[in-house]
Write a protein that holds these residues in place. Structure first.
Motif, PDB file in Angstrom:
ATOM      1  N   ASP A   1      -3.767 -15.938  52.722  1.00  0.00           N
ATOM      2  CA  ASP A   1      -3.458 -14.646  52.630  1.00  0.00           C
ATOM      3  C   ASP A   1      -2.469 -14.016  51.664  1.00  0.00           C
ATOM      4  O   ASP A   1      -1.857 -14.975  50.873  1.00  0.00           O
ATOM      5  CB  ASP A   1      -3.075 -14.217  54.371  1.00  0.00           C
ATOM      6  CG  ASP A   1      -1.697 -14.668  54.543  1.00  0.00           C
ATOM      7  OD1 ASP A   1      -0.674 -14.900  53.456  1.00  0.00           O
ATOM      8  OD2 ASP A   1      -1.188 -14.789  55.648  1.00  0.00           O
ATOM      9  N   HIS A   2      -2.297 -12.645  51.833  1.00  0.00           N
ATOM     10  CA  HIS A   2      -1.523 -12.216  50.669  1.00  0.00           C
ATOM     11  C   HIS A   2      -0.005 -12.756  50.560  1.00  0.00           C
ATOM     12  O   HIS A   2       0.471 -12.745  49.314  1.00  0.00           O
ATOM     13  CB  HIS A   2      -1.572 -10.796  50.486  1.00  0.00           C
ATOM     14  CG  HIS A   2      -0.931 -10.113  51.717  1.00  0.00           C
ATOM     15  ND1 HIS A   2      -1.279 -10.136  53.176  1.00  0.00           N
ATOM     16  CD2 HIS A   2       0.349  -9.620  51.932  1.00  0.00           C
ATOM     17  CE1 HIS A   2      -0.408  -9.618  53.761  1.00  0.00           C
ATOM     18  NE2 HIS A   2       0.574  -9.234  53.113  1.00  0.00           N
ATOM     19  N   GLU A   3       0.547 -13.200  51.463  1.00  0.00           N
ATOM     20  CA  GLU A   3       1.583 -13.773  51.388  1.00  0.00           C
ATOM     21  C   GLU A   3       1.937 -15.261  51.287  1.00  0.00           C
ATOM     22  O   GLU A   3       3.062 -16.012  51.309  1.00  0.00           O
ATOM     23  CB  GLU A   3       2.594 -13.374  52.686  1.00  0.00           C
ATOM     24  CG  GLU A   3       2.951 -12.133  53.180  1.00  0.00           C
ATOM     25  CD  GLU A   3       3.907 -11.621  54.340  1.00  0.00           C
ATOM     26  OE1 GLU A   3       4.757 -11.413  54.090  1.00  0.00           O
ATOM     27  OE2 GLU A   3       3.401 -11.876  55.082  1.00  0.00           O
TER      28      GLU A   3
ATOM     29  N   THR B   1       4.974 -18.950  54.550  1.00  0.00           N
ATOM     30  CA  THR B   1       4.509 -17.935  53.348  1.00  0.00           C
ATOM     31  C   THR B   1       5.165 -18.669  52.083  1.00  0.00           C
ATOM     32  O   THR B   1       5.702 -19.541  51.983  1.00  0.00           O
ATOM     33  CB  THR B   1       5.387 -16.680  53.606  1.00  0.00           C
ATOM     34  OG1 THR B   1       6.889 -16.956  53.236  1.00  0.00           O
ATOM     35  CG2 THR B   1       5.044 -15.889  54.754  1.00  0.00           C
TER      36      THR B   1
END
Lengths: 666, 201
Positions: free
Chosen positions: A305-307, A346
């Protein structure tokens, strides 16, 4: 000398008859009713049969005498006398009796032979430690009878259970010795080479501090047991030396290595009363398995995911299990697979983690770096670790580009990481084999700190293999034997007949996870597949089964003995195809999961529930494990109890590996 | 020739890294591999040879030297006909440990008469100039510990390796000849003159 009344009676059965024809062939059998007891006394378990009354002619007295070596001899009072002939249509066993020559044995210690139970001609008593096999009659042939054969090939008269109780007897004996079905004759139960008390005493031997054994023996409360055991092993050894010159030199103590493991693990069939082993289980047909291509970078990146959190962890692991990783991904993905990076972390969290771990690493590295020569002179442990690491680093993967040639920087990194690991876990320190586990990790990471922490995670899995008692190795060998017995009891029996039933020849495979068996690149593939914890717990043991299955034919057809088996397995190194082996192991796992009658001990090893009701949503692995252990706590289970609705899907199994990373939905 | 003498089990013992596997490989394959792995577990190689007219198969057993693996290697000591105690001349610790190795072997091989059991002592790596153990020290140890033969070897240069293994075979055959003699004197043999009785305990 145990007599009924002394010691603890574990089993007591009346109406156990010896059928005697008093040596006259045509005469009707004389039935001698008696009582059979199993008595536990002074660390020993003895089986004792004595008649209810004495009516026999004293000319052919047979007396079982127990000498100090606890080997029971049948001796006849008159020289040259044969056992009574017992040819009988339903008692083929007596053929054996007639071929056995009864010899008079010198008694150690020059002690007077004091015939036990001398009030009787037929009564006998033997230590369970001396039992070699039990022959049973087939079902549906009237009352059951047992013929006990002792380790020196003395065959005792058949005992007929007119009032039942034979199954209870097996159950009782099964708590003290392990039985397995003879390959040649399904009616014969062979006693595996270990007996609880004997192997226990041998464990004591093995664990004595190196060179003060004899002194300690004197203080040992088990002296009697030890002394008698050493005589038994000598006796057995001498017996064996007389046979085939090629196979005559076989180690006797190897089983002792496994002795306590078997007790600790409750893997011993004693929990299942000895019946499970004689039940053949149909494991069903083996499905065809196809492997996929290694996971590509695109496939990996599609799940971040974006993190920077990893999504669809189960799917990713499944892909890795089915095809491994392309090499470019290894440096990143191995950190997750090994547990250095949490899947749900993350990018930022990981950067923090790495920073913290870098500081921690160099702090520990400084510790051994700053030890002065004088300090080291006073620290023999550190000195020994350093000396061994220096030697082994120079002998690890030197044909690999990363480590080849003199003064290769890869060697220094290997050395420094292993030394720092000694500081991280000084109790374990360095044990041979650890450099084999580190080398591929360092090769992939190309970074000292990351390699160290990935190695730490890997060692968390492998730690027990290297500990002082090598408990992990013992456990794995016992587990492997459990699986192999289910898959191919015939091969197991063959291996046992060649004194290889404890699977010592798999030692190197298990200690360093096949590192020396496959070429370097294939080892990387194999390890990442194993690290997914799919499709079940202990998948690496199924890999062992897959390899052994492929070698079974050669081993059995060429009738390899102990030495040849060891040599053959050692020489498989670098000749195995990783994809073949993985496909086969996966197929075995699918076959097992479909099997409805999977024995409890097998379920325990591969970590699935025996009743197959676990659903994919069911709780965490810890809870499952706790329940499973409750279920399989020691209790008498005559046959594997498995619910008829026991269908297991691969999905069920995927929730059970020992570490489950639940993806956070946030 | 008796069945026993056709197969001789020889075991190599000594600290990790003294060159046990290299000695075995040098002798059996006449190769020296600088990239050899350290031994995990137990391995063995066979070699056939003729010593003084006797055709024998040597089965050479090589084990992992680290203390931790003791319980795994010791079962393989049983039935050994000869033990090659090995140290490295550039490692005094490995020399000092010879005593322990000898004790360990005698205990686990269940040697009945340690004084007459054939040991051969090998000081390996003499190609290395930086010695920590002198020839005199090593010879003195051998003299004081059963008067067993000592060989200075180099698996790398092939120095004395074959000589050491062949001496091991000779020692075993010599002992077997002696015991054969003892047996012969005990048995009535109509075709042979009785041999002079060897000192017997």
């Amino acid at each position: 000398m145990a007599a009924p009344g002394q010691g603890k009676v574990l089993y007591d059965q009346e109406g156990v008859f010896i059928h005697s024809s008093c040596g006259k062939i045509d005469e009707q059998d004389t039935l001698i009713p008696g009582i059979l007891r199993v008595i536990e006394k002074d660390e020993d378990v003895v089986v004792d049969w004595r008649p209810l009354e004495e009516t026999m002619d004293s000319s052919n007295i047979l007396c079982a005498a127990k000498d100090s070596s606890s080997v029971v001899e049948w001796t006849t009072k008159e020289r040259g006398m044969h056992l009574p002939d017992h040819q009988n249509s339903y008692e083929a066993e007596w053929d054996m009796v007639n071929t056995v020559s009864f010899k008079k044995k010198q008694f150690a210690n020059g002690g007077v032979q004091s015939p036990l139970n001398s009030q009787s001609k037929w009564s006998f008593l033997f230590s369970l430690a001396d039992l070699k096999s039990i022959k049973q009659n087939k079902e549906g042939m009237g009352w059951s009878y047992f013929v006990f054969c002792l380790k020196d090939d003395v065959v005792l008269p058949a005992l007929h259970f007119h009032q039942g109780g034979s199954e209870l007897l097996l159950e009782c004996l099964g708590k003290h010795v392990m039985f397995c079905e003879s390959e040649q004759d399904g009616r014969i139960l062979l006693v595996s080479c270990q007996n609880n008390s004997l192997s226990q005493s041998f464990e004591n031997l093995l664990e004595e501090s190196t060179y003060s054994l004899i002194q300690k023996l004197k203080k040992d409360p088990y002296t009697a047991t030890l002394a008698s055991f050493s005589k038994v092993t000598n006796y057995l050894f001498d017996t064996i030396r007389g046979s085939d010159p090629v196979t005559q030199r076989r180690p006797r103590e190897e089983m002792a290595f496994l002795g306590d493991a078997i007790q600790d693990l409750k893997i011993n069939q004693q929990e299942e009363s000895g019946f499970e082993v004689i039940t053949r289980i149909d494991v069903g047909t083996r499905p065809e398995v196809h492997r996929r291509d290694p996971m590509s970078t695109a496939e990996w990146e599609a799940n971040i995911d974006h993190e920077g959190r990893i999504c669809n962890v189960d799917r990713i692991k499944n892909m890795i299990f089915k095809g491994g990783l392309c090499h470019a991904l290894r440096k990143e993905v191995w950190k997750f697979l090994l547990g250095y990076f949490p899947w749900d972390s993350t990018r930022e969290e990981r950067a923090h983690l790495q920073k913290r771990k870098t500081d921690e690493y160099f702090r520990m590295k400084l510790q051994w770096k700053s030890v002065s020569e004088e300090q080291e002179n006073r620290n023999s442990k550190l000195r020994d670790y350093r000396s061994l690491i220096e030697k082994d680093v120079n002998r690890t993967d030197r044909t690999n580009k990363f480590y080849e040639g003199p003064d290769n920087p890869g060697l220094n990194l290997l050395h420094d990481i292993l030394m720092t690991y000694c500081m991280y876990d000084f109790d374990l320190g360095y044990v041979q084999g650890m450099s084999d586990l580190l080398s591929p990790v360092l090769y992939v990471m190309e970074n000292e700190v990351d390699a160290f922490w990935c190695f730490v995670s890997y060692m968390d899995q492998m730690h027990q293999n290297f500990e002082e008692q090598m408990q992990g190795m013992k456990t794995q060998l016992v587990h492997l034997s459990t699986l192999l017995r289910l898959l191919d009891s015939g091969f197991c029996s063959y291996l046992e007949s060649q004194d290889s039933g404890y699977l010592y020849f798999c030692f190197r495979w298990l200690l360093i996870r096949f590192k020396r068996e496959f070429n370097f690149q294939d080892t990387l593939r194999l390890w990442e597949v194993i690290w997914t914890d799919l499709p079940c717990q202990n998948f690496h043991l199924l890999i062992c089964c897959a390899i052994l299955e492929s070698e079974k034919q050669v081993i059995m057809e060429q009738h390899f003995g102990f030495n040849e088996i060891l040599k053959h397995i050692n020489e498989l190194s670098m000749k195995l195809d990783v994809n073949d082996v993985l496909s086969k192991a996966e197929a075995i796992s699918l076959q097992m999961m479909k099997c409805k009658d999977l024995p409890l001990n097998v379920c325990d090893v591969i970590g699935i529930k025996n009743n197959g009701v676990a659903g994919p949503n069911e709780a965490t692995s810890e809870e499952n494990l706790a329940k499973k252990h409750k279920k399989s706590s020691p209790q008498y289970v005559p046959v594997p109890v498995i619910a008829a609705n026991g269908t297991k899907s691969a999905a069920t199994l995927q929730t059970l590996p020992n570490s489950v990373h639940t993806p956070t939905s946030a | 020739m008796s069945a026993k003498s056709s197969l001789l089990k020889i075991i190599l013992l000594g600290d990790g890294g003294v060159g046990k596997s290299s000695l075995m490989n040098r002798y059996v394959t006449n190769k020296f591999d600088t990239q050899l792995f350290h031994t995990i577990g137990v391995e063995f190689l066979n070699k056939e040879l003729e010593v003084d007219g006797h055709l024998v198969t040597m089965q050479i057993w090589d084990t992992a030297g680290q203390e931790r693996f003791r319980s795994l290697r010791t079962p393989f000591y049983r039935g050994s006909d000869c033990c090659l105690l090995t140290f490295s001349v550039d490692d005094s610790q490995s020399f000092q440990n010879l005593t322990n190795w000898k004790k360990e072997f005698i205990y686990y091989a269940d040697v009945k008469d340690p004084d007459s059991f054939p040991f051969v002592i090998l000081g390996n790596k003499i190609d290395i100039t930086d010695r920590q153990v002198s020839v005199e020290e090593a010879q003195a140890w051998c003299r004081d510990n059963g008067n067993n033969p000592y060989f200075e070897t180099s698996a790398k240069d092939a120095t004395n390796v074959a000589a050491a293994f062949e001496e091991a075979v000779r020692r075993v055959l010599a002992i077997e000849d002696r015991s054969d003699q003892l047996i012969n004197t005990d048995t009535v043999n109509l075709h042979r003159k009785p041999k002079p009785t060897t000192a017997c305990c």
